[in-house]
Motif scaffolding. Structure first.
Motif, short mmCIF file in Angstrom:
data_model
loop_
_atom_site.label_atom_id
_atom_site.label_comp_id
_atom_site.label_asym_id
_atom_site.label_seq_id
_atom_site.Cartn_x
_atom_site.Cartn_y
_atom_site.Cartn_z
N THR A 286 0.85 -1.19 0.00
CA THR A 286 0.00 0.00 0.00
C THR A 286 0.88 1.24 0.00
O THR A 286 1.84 1.32 0.78
N VAL A 287 0.59 2.19 -0.86
CA VAL A 287 1.36 3.43 -0.93
C VAL A 287 0.76 4.44 0.05
O VAL A 287 -0.43 4.75 0.00
N GLY B 123 1.88 11.83 -10.63
CA GLY B 123 2.69 12.73 -11.44
C GLY B 123 4.11 12.92 -10.96
O GLY B 123 4.86 13.76 -11.49
N LYS B 124 4.53 12.17 -9.96
CA LYS B 124 5.86 12.33 -9.37
C LYS B 124 6.89 11.38 -10.00
O LYS B 124 6.55 10.28 -10.45
N THR B 125 8.14 11.82 -10.03
CA THR B 125 9.27 10.94 -10.35
C THR B 125 9.76 10.38 -9.02
O THR B 125 10.33 11.10 -8.20
N CYS B 126 9.50 9.10 -8.81
CA CYS B 126 9.76 8.48 -7.51
C CYS B 126 11.17 7.90 -7.42
O CYS B 126 11.64 7.22 -8.36
N LEU B 127 11.82 8.15 -6.29
CA LEU B 127 13.15 7.61 -6.02
C LEU B 127 13.05 6.68 -4.81
O LEU B 127 12.90 7.15 -3.68
N ILE B 128 13.09 5.37 -5.06
CA ILE B 128 13.07 4.40 -3.96
C ILE B 128 14.46 4.34 -3.34
O ILE B 128 15.45 4.21 -4.04
N VAL B 129 14.53 4.43 -2.01
CA VAL B 129 15.81 4.43 -1.31
C VAL B 129 15.82 3.29 -0.30
O VAL B 129 14.89 3.13 0.48
N ASP B 130 16.90 2.48 -0.33
CA ASP B 130 17.03 1.39 0.62
C ASP B 130 18.51 1.08 0.82
O ASP B 130 19.36 1.55 0.05
N ASP B 131 18.82 0.25 1.84
CA ASP B 131 20.22 -0.05 2.11
C ASP B 131 20.72 -1.23 1.31
O ASP B 131 21.93 -1.34 1.06
N LEU C 79 3.92 1.76 -7.37
CA LEU C 79 4.01 3.23 -7.47
C LEU C 79 3.45 3.72 -8.80
O LEU C 79 2.71 4.71 -8.85
N LEU C 80 3.79 3.02 -9.89
CA LEU C 80 3.25 3.39 -11.19
C LEU C 80 1.73 3.22 -11.22
O LEU C 80 1.00 4.05 -11.77
N ASP C 81 1.26 2.14 -10.62
CA ASP C 81 -0.19 1.89 -10.57
C ASP C 81 -0.92 2.98 -9.77
O ASP C 81 -2.12 3.20 -9.97
N ASN C 82 -0.18 3.65 -8.87
CA ASN C 82 -0.78 4.73 -8.07
C ASN C 82 -0.53 6.11 -8.66
O ASN C 82 -0.70 7.12 -7.97
N GLY C 83 -0.11 6.15 -9.93
CA GLY C 83 -0.02 7.41 -10.63
C GLY C 83 1.35 8.04 -10.77
O GLY C 83 1.48 9.16 -11.28
#
Length: 339
Positions: A216-217, A223-231, A246-250
């Motif tokens: 769940t987002v 409309g955002k360019t999303c940057l997933i951050v993890d270790d 994330l794409l499915d949520n726009g």
């Protein structure tokens, strides 16, 4: 604070390219040749590890460069045996430079009758004669408390921030930093603060280890360019599924910035066929040919950061100063948009 005699670097077999990159940069810093210590780290026919150091290290300030990545047990034993060889050769101080600290995911008891392997590894490192640890993006910050010796934990987020500002300079206002789980919010928030971007979270529920049942987002990514951050990214299943959610949520497009590219099993194939525009890894774990040959995977160098940290430890100056842009930009001119 007075420095010790000389900094000398020795490496196991886990990530020789990174170790050699560090020595090249140290040679530039010091204006003199700073090669790896002449030694051999080999295996007998039955798999036992043997180390022989060919140079005098008595009274020297030693740095062992060795991530404990796959094969974790072999690389860990190499590190321990190198440390023992140096201690028995009267090195004045031994610092373990562990770009990727293996066993960090086993940092607590999740159920009855399970080990805390990260604490066991910490005990082994200290017992082998190591007096200081230099690492990057520990999976859990509390692992520093497993040691009774100094632990310097560097962060990839300042490097990522420089790269983001360079790669997305024309659309910084469109960026949204995303944590792929609730536990990684602090790490994602650090990057978000550095690039002045909002933060979102992908909340995941697991039916059993390694399998994500539902995502769940939390937050508006339209409309955002999303940057997933993890270790770290292991098999990349969760990462690729999060990108799709994330794409499915726009979301407009999805990129990922991950500190350690474990990349086990089908990871490379999953990333190459995923909806992610790019996956950015550091070279704390030596990338395979398959990783290097994947068009949507990029590798950021950590040698400039580790070199400066080693120099600061040797000189007895601040390592935490490397978290600041004014200190980091000069050693990462390319990422910062310089020549």
């Amino acid at each position: 604070m007075p420095t010790l005699n000389e900094p000398k670097l020795i490496a196991g077999n886990a990530n020789r390219p990174l170790a050699e990159a560090i020595t090249r940069r140290m040679s530039l810093h010091r204006g003199m040749d700073q090669g790896l210590l002449d030694a051999r780290v080999e295996r007998f026919n039955d798999g036992e590890i043997f180390v022989e150091v060919y140079e005098n290290v008595r009274g020297e300030d030693m740095f062992i460069i060795q991530p404990t990545s796959n094969p974790a047990n072999d690389n860990l034993m190499e590190l321990l045996i190198i440390a023992d060889a140096l201690r028995r050769s009267s090195a004045q101080r031994i610092t373990a430079v562990i770009p990727y600290f293996g066993y960090a995911r086993q940092d607590r008891r999740t159920k009855a009758r399970t080990p805390i392997s990260a604490k066991l590894v910490a005990n082994m490192l200290v017992e082998a004669g190591i007096e200081r640890i230099l690492t990057m993006d520990l999976h859990a910050a509390q692992i520093q408390g497993f040691f009774d010796i100094p632990v310097d934990n560097l962060y990839a987020s300042p490097i990522f921030a420089l790269d983001v500002k360079n790669q997305f300079s024309d659309r910084m206002d469109e960026l949204m930093v995303v944590s792929p789980d609730v536990g990684g919010v602090a790490r994602a928030r650090e990057l978000a603060k550095r690039i002045n971007a909002p933060l979102s979270i992908v909340d995941k529920r697991r039916e059993k280890p390694g399998e994500v049942a539902e995502m769940t987002v939390i937050g508006d990514v339209t409309g955002k360019t999303c940057l997933i951050v993890d270790d770290m990214v292991d098999t990349a299943g969760t990462l690729c599924k999060a990108a799709q959610v994330l794409l499915d949520n726009g979301a407009k497009e999805v990129h990922a910035y991950i500190s350690h590219g474990v990349m086990s099993g089908p990871a490379v194939e999953r990333v190459s066929s995923s909806v992610m525009k790019s996956l950015v890894l550091t070279d704390t774990i030596q990338p395979t040919d398959a990783i290097l040959g994947t068009p949507n995977i990029r590798i950021l160098p950590t040698a400039p950061l580790f070199t400066q940290a080693i120099m600061n430890i040797w000189h007895g100056t601040s390592v935490s100063s490397l978290f600041e842009d004014k200190t980091l930009v000069p050693i990462y001119e390319t990422l910062a948009g310089g020549n």
